[in-house]
Design a protein around this motif. Sequence first.
Motif, short mmCIF file in Angstrom:
data_model
loop_
_atom_site.label_atom_id
_atom_site.label_comp_id
_atom_site.label_asym_id
_atom_site.label_seq_id
_atom_site.Cartn_x
_atom_site.Cartn_y
_atom_site.Cartn_z
N GLY A 84 0.82 -1.22 0.00
CA GLY A 84 0.00 0.00 0.00
C GLY A 84 0.85 1.25 0.00
O GLY A 84 1.96 1.27 -0.50
N ILE A 85 0.28 2.33 0.56
CA ILE A 85 1.02 3.59 0.64
C ILE A 85 1.71 3.61 2.00
O ILE A 85 1.06 3.47 3.03
N VAL A 86 3.04 3.78 1.99
CA VAL A 86 3.82 3.76 3.22
C VAL A 86 4.68 5.03 3.28
O VAL A 86 5.37 5.34 2.31
N ASP A 87 4.59 5.72 4.39
CA ASP A 87 5.46 6.89 4.58
C ASP A 87 6.63 6.42 5.43
O ASP A 87 6.55 6.36 6.66
N GLU A 88 7.73 6.08 4.76
CA GLU A 88 8.86 5.47 5.46
C GLU A 88 9.53 6.42 6.45
O GLU A 88 9.79 6.03 7.59
N PRO A 89 9.84 7.67 6.03
CA PRO A 89 10.49 8.54 7.02
C PRO A 89 9.64 8.74 8.28
O PRO A 89 10.17 8.83 9.38
N ALA A 90 8.31 8.76 8.13
CA ALA A 90 7.44 8.95 9.30
C ALA A 90 7.14 7.64 10.02
O ALA A 90 6.63 7.64 11.14
N GLY A 91 7.41 6.51 9.40
CA GLY A 91 7.12 5.22 10.03
C GLY A 91 5.65 4.87 10.07
O GLY A 91 5.21 4.14 10.95
N VAL A 92 4.88 5.38 9.08
CA VAL A 92 3.43 5.21 9.11
C VAL A 92 2.95 4.39 7.91
O VAL A 92 3.33 4.66 6.77
N ALA A 93 2.09 3.39 8.20
CA ALA A 93 1.38 2.66 7.15
C ALA A 93 0.17 3.50 6.78
O ALA A 93 -0.82 3.55 7.52
N VAL A 94 0.27 4.21 5.67
CA VAL A 94 -0.73 5.25 5.35
C VAL A 94 -2.05 4.64 4.90
O VAL A 94 -3.12 5.00 5.40
N ALA A 95 -2.00 3.69 3.96
CA ALA A 95 -3.24 3.13 3.44
C ALA A 95 -2.96 1.83 2.72
O ALA A 95 -1.95 1.69 2.04
N SER A 96 -3.84 0.86 2.88
CA SER A 96 -3.80 -0.35 2.08
C SER A 96 -5.22 -0.77 1.74
O SER A 96 -6.05 -0.94 2.63
N ASN A 98 -6.09 -3.65 0.48
CA ASN A 98 -6.33 -5.05 0.85
C ASN A 98 -6.39 -5.24 2.35
O ASN A 98 -7.12 -6.08 2.85
N LEU A 99 -5.57 -4.50 3.10
CA LEU A 99 -5.45 -4.76 4.53
C LEU A 99 -6.23 -3.77 5.38
O LEU A 99 -6.38 -3.97 6.59
N GLY A 100 -6.71 -2.72 4.78
CA GLY A 100 -7.73 -1.89 5.42
C GLY A 100 -7.27 -0.91 6.48
O GLY A 100 -8.09 -0.32 7.17
N TRP A 101 -5.93 -0.74 6.64
CA TRP A 101 -5.53 0.25 7.64
C TRP A 101 -5.44 1.64 7.03
O TRP A 101 -5.44 1.81 5.82
N ARG A 102 -5.37 2.63 7.93
CA ARG A 102 -5.21 4.01 7.49
C ARG A 102 -4.38 4.76 8.54
O ARG A 102 -4.69 4.74 9.72
N ASP A 103 -3.30 5.38 8.11
CA ASP A 103 -2.43 6.18 8.99
C ASP A 103 -2.10 5.46 10.29
O ASP A 103 -2.26 6.00 11.38
N PHE A 104 -1.65 4.22 10.18
CA PHE A 104 -1.33 3.41 11.34
C PHE A 104 0.16 3.59 11.70
O PHE A 104 1.03 3.28 10.88
N PRO A 105 0.47 4.08 12.91
CA PRO A 105 1.88 4.38 13.27
C PRO A 105 2.61 3.10 13.68
O PRO A 105 3.02 2.95 14.84
N LEU A 106 2.77 2.19 12.72
CA LEU A 106 3.26 0.85 13.00
C LEU A 106 4.66 0.86 13.61
O LEU A 106 4.96 0.10 14.54
N ARG A 107 5.54 1.71 13.09
CA ARG A 107 6.92 1.70 13.58
C ARG A 107 6.98 2.07 15.06
O ARG A 107 7.62 1.39 15.86
N GLU A 108 6.27 3.16 15.44
CA GLU A 108 6.34 3.61 16.83
C GLU A 108 5.71 2.59 17.77
O GLU A 108 6.22 2.34 18.87
N LEU A 109 4.61 1.96 17.36
CA LEU A 109 3.96 0.97 18.22
C LEU A 109 4.86 -0.25 18.43
O LEU A 109 4.95 -0.78 19.54
N LEU A 110 5.53 -0.68 17.37
CA LEU A 110 6.44 -1.83 17.50
C LEU A 110 7.65 -1.47 18.36
O LEU A 110 8.10 -2.24 19.19
N ARG A 111 8.16 -0.26 18.15
CA ARG A 111 9.34 0.17 18.89
C ARG A 111 9.05 0.21 20.39
O ARG A 111 9.84 -0.26 21.21
N SER A 112 7.88 0.76 20.77
CA SER A 112 7.60 0.87 22.21
C SER A 112 7.24 -0.50 22.79
O SER A 112 7.57 -0.80 23.93
#
Lengths: 320, 320
Positions: A84-96, A98-112
């Motif tokens: 999908g659309i991924v904003d790598e510098p921000a660490g955000v899964a912007v939109a997919s 097929n997978l239905g997420w939107r602006d999900f801060p995946l990197r920060e959630l995994l890191r913490s």
Amino acid sequence: MTPGPSNPPGLSLGAGVAVVAIDVGGTDTKRAAVGADGTFVPLETLPTPRLGAAEWVVEQAPAWRAEAEALVGRVDALGVVVPGIVDEPAGVAVASHNLGWRDFPLRELLRSRLELPVALGHDVRAAGVAETRLGAAAGERDVAVVVIGTGVAAALVVDGAPLRAGGYAGEIGHLVVADGPACVCGGRGCLEAVASAAAIALRYETRTGRAAAGSRDVLEAMRAGDADAAAVWQDAVEGIATTLRHLSTITGPEVVVLGGGLASAGNELLEPIERALDRRITIQRRPSLRIAALGPRAGLVGAALLARDLDADHGPGAGA
Amino acid sequence: MTPGPSNPPGLSLGAGVAVVAIDVGGTDTKRAAVGADGTFVPLETLPTPRLGAAEWVVEQAPAWRAEAEALVGRVDALGVVVPGIVDEPAGVAVASHNLGWRDFPLRELLRSRLELPVALGHDVRAAGVAETRLGAAAGERDVAVVVIGTGVAAALVVDGAPLRAGGYAGEIGHLVVADGPACVCGGRGCLEAVASAAAIALRYETRTGRAAAGSRDVLEAMRAGDADAAAVWQDAVEGIATTLRHLSTITGPEVVVLGGGLASAGNELLEPIERALDRRITIQRRPSLRIAALGPRAGLVGAALLARDLDADHGPGAGA
């Protein structure tokens, strides 16, 4: 140890930190552990849940990390790639789609959750990183890695740098290349609607009324002399060749790497595309075409490389 | 001093070294001197010779430098931009259909003739540098500067970096956007064959049997209610909108700057393109469209900026 089909001999990422790699796909989630000596150890592939895939990754991550550490020792980073659309510098899964997420801060959630450095990447761009560093385009500076599977997208490298554009670069599945079929994006005649593995099967079924479970069935029908299968395959070839001409005109690759499920057809895909591209190129630089070297693991290898880059970015030999 | 039309008030490149700038076009060669305070002083435009244009630039350069130094004092670098395929890192004018050179080492010949640092650039990419630093896209990181004049090409900036690809990036004049007209490149239906200023005039003449000296004549006929002129103009608009969709799908610009002679039509060009693009965009990032701020001087300003960058590259604040 006898290498299985998912771990052919010779795949090493070289010495570096040990990492966990995750490739969240629309159907399956692939995982691997990479040791400090570079050994790439595939872990069991899991079905991606239809709902809440991003949250599922965050919840499972501690167990996956433990599973990796049991195999390769303490890991120092995690790399995860998603479609999908991924904003790598921000660490955000912007939109997919097929997978239905939107602006999900995946990197920060995994890191913490893991208290570990985490790299978030785009699956296809990560595959591009892998093919450009270790695969079919190693050492090349102007490259397009075209991944044709359920969807179609490209990782573009120009002047040695991967193109991001906020996650919008390389969405070639939605180039209009044909008069025609409706696409999931709302347009008509998109590459994805004539050349994705799913589209090839669907177009064959629509045309003939005969079932095709995937593009491989169409390829086998073509080998058996089925003219409808040959026509559907040729439409895909023409769409891909038109796309490669567009890419050559806009980003000027010297090398095009064909990957994803469709590329397992090898020369039955490559040779007709070579001919169709020769008919189209005029003033463009004619790229050389190659089949991907890392196959379906390219995204996962890319995820591991992104995780290792985190360490390099903070070390004395940090690169851009 | 009263600024003339070629030197409107307010154009300053800021403080830096004094330089000479040259923009070798297919018809005319523009020149300027830039003072250490940033003042941009246009010099007389000269017709480009049909034969031996590259050699002519080398021969004339000492006199042009003297002319510039009489106006702004000692100059420390020269910037020259040319059309066609240009290998900027190597300093070589690789090929130009209109000007007839091939693999001409223009930078080295100028450097040894003048004993001065010389930057060689591509006219459209240099215009892109100028519009991105001082013009309509100042401060933007994902930009396409689309220059529509005798020919059509784009300067592409992705993630803040101009795309080169050995001089092959941005040749959008040869994207196939229509069923149709033959192009100088040997293809059919190229953007340049429906939307360049020359193509608009030619297509109107072919369609109506009435003479049109340029695209401006067609625009004026359209204003007077001529349906053929409107149809030819709309074909150009549709071709440009299709091109912008291709660019949005491949390099994902946030801003598209329209420049070159055709952009002098302003809103009569911009508004129909906005509507035609709205009909085409699906999952792509919709770029905002702007008319170029630097007009026909953009290439020349870009040449001056490239010359100044040479100095910055060797100074303490050298950037990438």
